[in-house]
Design a protein around this motif. Structure first.
Motif, PDB file in Angstrom:
ATOM      1  N   MET A   1      31.002  65.098  33.561  1.00  0.00           N
ATOM      2  CA  MET A   1      30.129  64.545  32.945  1.00  0.00           C
ATOM      3  C   MET A   1      30.167  62.889  33.708  1.00  0.00           C
ATOM      4  SD  MET A   1      28.916  63.198  29.015  1.00  0.00           S
ATOM      5  CE  MET A   1      30.449  62.713  28.749  1.00  0.00           C
ATOM      6  N   THR A   2      29.029  62.454  34.211  1.00  0.00           N
ATOM      7  CA  THR A   2      28.987  61.010  34.768  1.00  0.00           C
ATOM      8  C   THR A   2      28.370  60.266  33.609  1.00  0.00           C
ATOM      9  OG1 THR A   2      28.515  61.700  37.058  1.00  0.00           O
ATOM     10  CG2 THR A   2      28.064  59.578  36.494  1.00  0.00           C
ATOM     11  N   ARG A   3      29.174  59.016  33.577  1.00  0.00           N
ATOM     12  CA  ARG A   3      28.822  57.678  32.886  1.00  0.00           C
ATOM     13  C   ARG A   3      28.811  56.478  33.534  1.00  0.00           C
ATOM     14  NH1 ARG A   3      32.223  58.465  27.138  1.00  0.00           N
ATOM     15  NH2 ARG A   3      30.644  56.989  26.391  1.00  0.00           N
ATOM     16  N   THR A   4      28.081  55.863  32.864  1.00  0.00           N
ATOM     17  CA  THR A   4      27.807  54.430  33.450  1.00  0.00           C
ATOM     18  C   THR A   4      28.328  53.271  32.635  1.00  0.00           C
ATOM     19  OG1 THR A   4      25.574  55.133  34.373  1.00  0.00           O
ATOM     20  CG2 THR A   4      26.325  52.500  34.224  1.00  0.00           C
ATOM     21  N   PHE A   5      29.342  52.488  33.243  1.00  0.00           N
ATOM     22  CA  PHE A   5      29.884  51.280  32.795  1.00  0.00           C
ATOM     23  C   PHE A   5      29.478  50.067  33.331  1.00  0.00           C
ATOM     24  CE2 PHE A   5      32.744  55.128  31.988  1.00  0.00           C
ATOM     25  CZ  PHE A   5      32.727  54.877  30.449  1.00  0.00           C
ATOM     26  N   THR A   6      29.790  48.816  32.673  1.00  0.00           N
ATOM     27  CA  THR A   6      29.687  47.407  33.095  1.00  0.00           C
ATOM     28  C   THR A   6      30.940  47.017  33.754  1.00  0.00           C
ATOM     29  OG1 THR A   6      28.103  47.247  31.296  1.00  0.00           O
ATOM     30  CG2 THR A   6      28.889  45.203  32.360  1.00  0.00           C
ATOM     31  N   ALA A   7      30.668  46.411  35.050  1.00  0.00           N
ATOM     32  CA  ALA A   7      31.873  45.886  35.645  1.00  0.00           C
ATOM     33  C   ALA A   7      31.270  44.347  35.751  1.00  0.00           C
ATOM     34  CB  ALA A   7      31.791  46.168  37.163  1.00  0.00           C
ATOM     35  N   MET A   8      32.353  43.497  35.227  1.00  0.00           N
ATOM     36  CA  MET A   8      31.971  42.007  35.332  1.00  0.00           C
ATOM     37  C   MET A   8      33.140  41.561  36.367  1.00  0.00           C
ATOM     38  SD  MET A   8      31.740  40.734  31.327  1.00  0.00           S
ATOM     39  CE  MET A   8      33.705  40.685  30.899  1.00  0.00           C
ATOM     40  N   VAL A   9      32.713  40.840  37.267  1.00  0.00           N
ATOM     41  CA  VAL A   9      33.683  40.337  38.488  1.00  0.00           C
ATOM     42  C   VAL A   9      33.652  38.948  38.640  1.00  0.00           C
ATOM     43  CG1 VAL A   9      33.849  40.668  40.881  1.00  0.00           C
ATOM     44  CG2 VAL A   9      32.920  42.718  39.578  1.00  0.00           C
ATOM     45  N   TYR A  10      34.671  38.311  38.813  1.00  0.00           N
ATOM     46  CA  TYR A  10      34.748  37.035  38.918  1.00  0.00           C
ATOM     47  C   TYR A  10      35.924  36.724  39.753  1.00  0.00           C
ATOM     48  CZ  TYR A  10      38.030  37.427  35.072  1.00  0.00           C
ATOM     49  OH  TYR A  10      38.817  38.039  34.414  1.00  0.00           O
ATOM     50  N   TRP A  11      35.822  35.281  40.441  1.00  0.00           N
ATOM     51  CA  TRP A  11      36.943  34.854  41.290  1.00  0.00           C
ATOM     52  C   TRP A  11      37.961  34.152  40.504  1.00  0.00           C
ATOM     53  CZ3 TRP A  11      38.428  35.614  45.977  1.00  0.00           C
ATOM     54  CH2 TRP A  11      39.333  34.466  46.688  1.00  0.00           C
ATOM     55  N   GLU A  12      39.103  34.353  40.476  1.00  0.00           N
ATOM     56  CA  GLU A  12      40.327  33.864  39.755  1.00  0.00           C
ATOM     57  C   GLU A  12      41.450  33.494  40.626  1.00  0.00           C
ATOM     58  OE1 GLU A  12      43.272  35.655  36.736  1.00  0.00           O
ATOM     59  OE2 GLU A  12      41.448  34.882  35.950  1.00  0.00           O
ATOM     60  N   GLU A  13      41.407  32.261  41.326  1.00  0.00           N
ATOM     61  CA  GLU A  13      42.451  31.400  42.027  1.00  0.00           C
ATOM     62  C   GLU A  13      42.144  31.963  43.666  1.00  0.00           C
ATOM     63  OE1 GLU A  13      46.322  31.139  40.640  1.00  0.00           O
ATOM     64  OE2 GLU A  13      45.962  31.217  38.396  1.00  0.00           O
ATOM     65  N   ASP A  14      42.999  33.155  43.974  1.00  0.00           N
ATOM     66  CA  ASP A  14      42.668  33.756  45.136  1.00  0.00           C
ATOM     67  C   ASP A  14      42.202  35.121  45.208  1.00  0.00           C
ATOM     68  OD1 ASP A  14      44.983  34.551  44.112  1.00  0.00           O
ATOM     69  OD2 ASP A  14      46.438  34.309  46.100  1.00  0.00           O
ATOM     70  N   ILE A  15      41.634  35.859  44.266  1.00  0.00           N
ATOM     71  CA  ILE A  15      41.479  37.082  44.351  1.00  0.00           C
ATOM     72  C   ILE A  15      40.159  37.241  43.232  1.00  0.00           C
ATOM     73  CG2 ILE A  15      43.039  37.863  42.435  1.00  0.00           C
ATOM     74  CD1 ILE A  15      43.986  40.012  44.740  1.00  0.00           C
TER      75      ILE A  15
END
Length: 68
Positions: A1-15
């Protein structure tokens, strides 16, 4: 089964850091794409150990507040 999730992405220092709020997993990468790919892998591994019950889709929105 395929499910959809949320990805929150942000820049932190150098990654880039990617977090999945529905599951609580997090990962990182040198690019946004790498951070999301690593988050996907971390989430898949997590769900193998801790399966989730069926949930309804989440609404992601933004809001503004006044600050000093």
């Amino acid at each position: 089964m395929t499910r959809t999730f949320t990805a929150m992405v942000y820049w932190e220092e150098d990654i880039y850091v990617a977090e999945c709020p529905e599951v609580g997993t997090a990962s990182q990468g040198e690019t946004i794409e790498e951070a999301i790919a690593n988050l996907k892998e971390a989430t898949e591994l997590y769900l193998e150990e801790f399966p989730l019950h069926k949930t309804s889709p989440r609404l992601l929105t933004t809001f503004e507040v006044m600050s000093a």
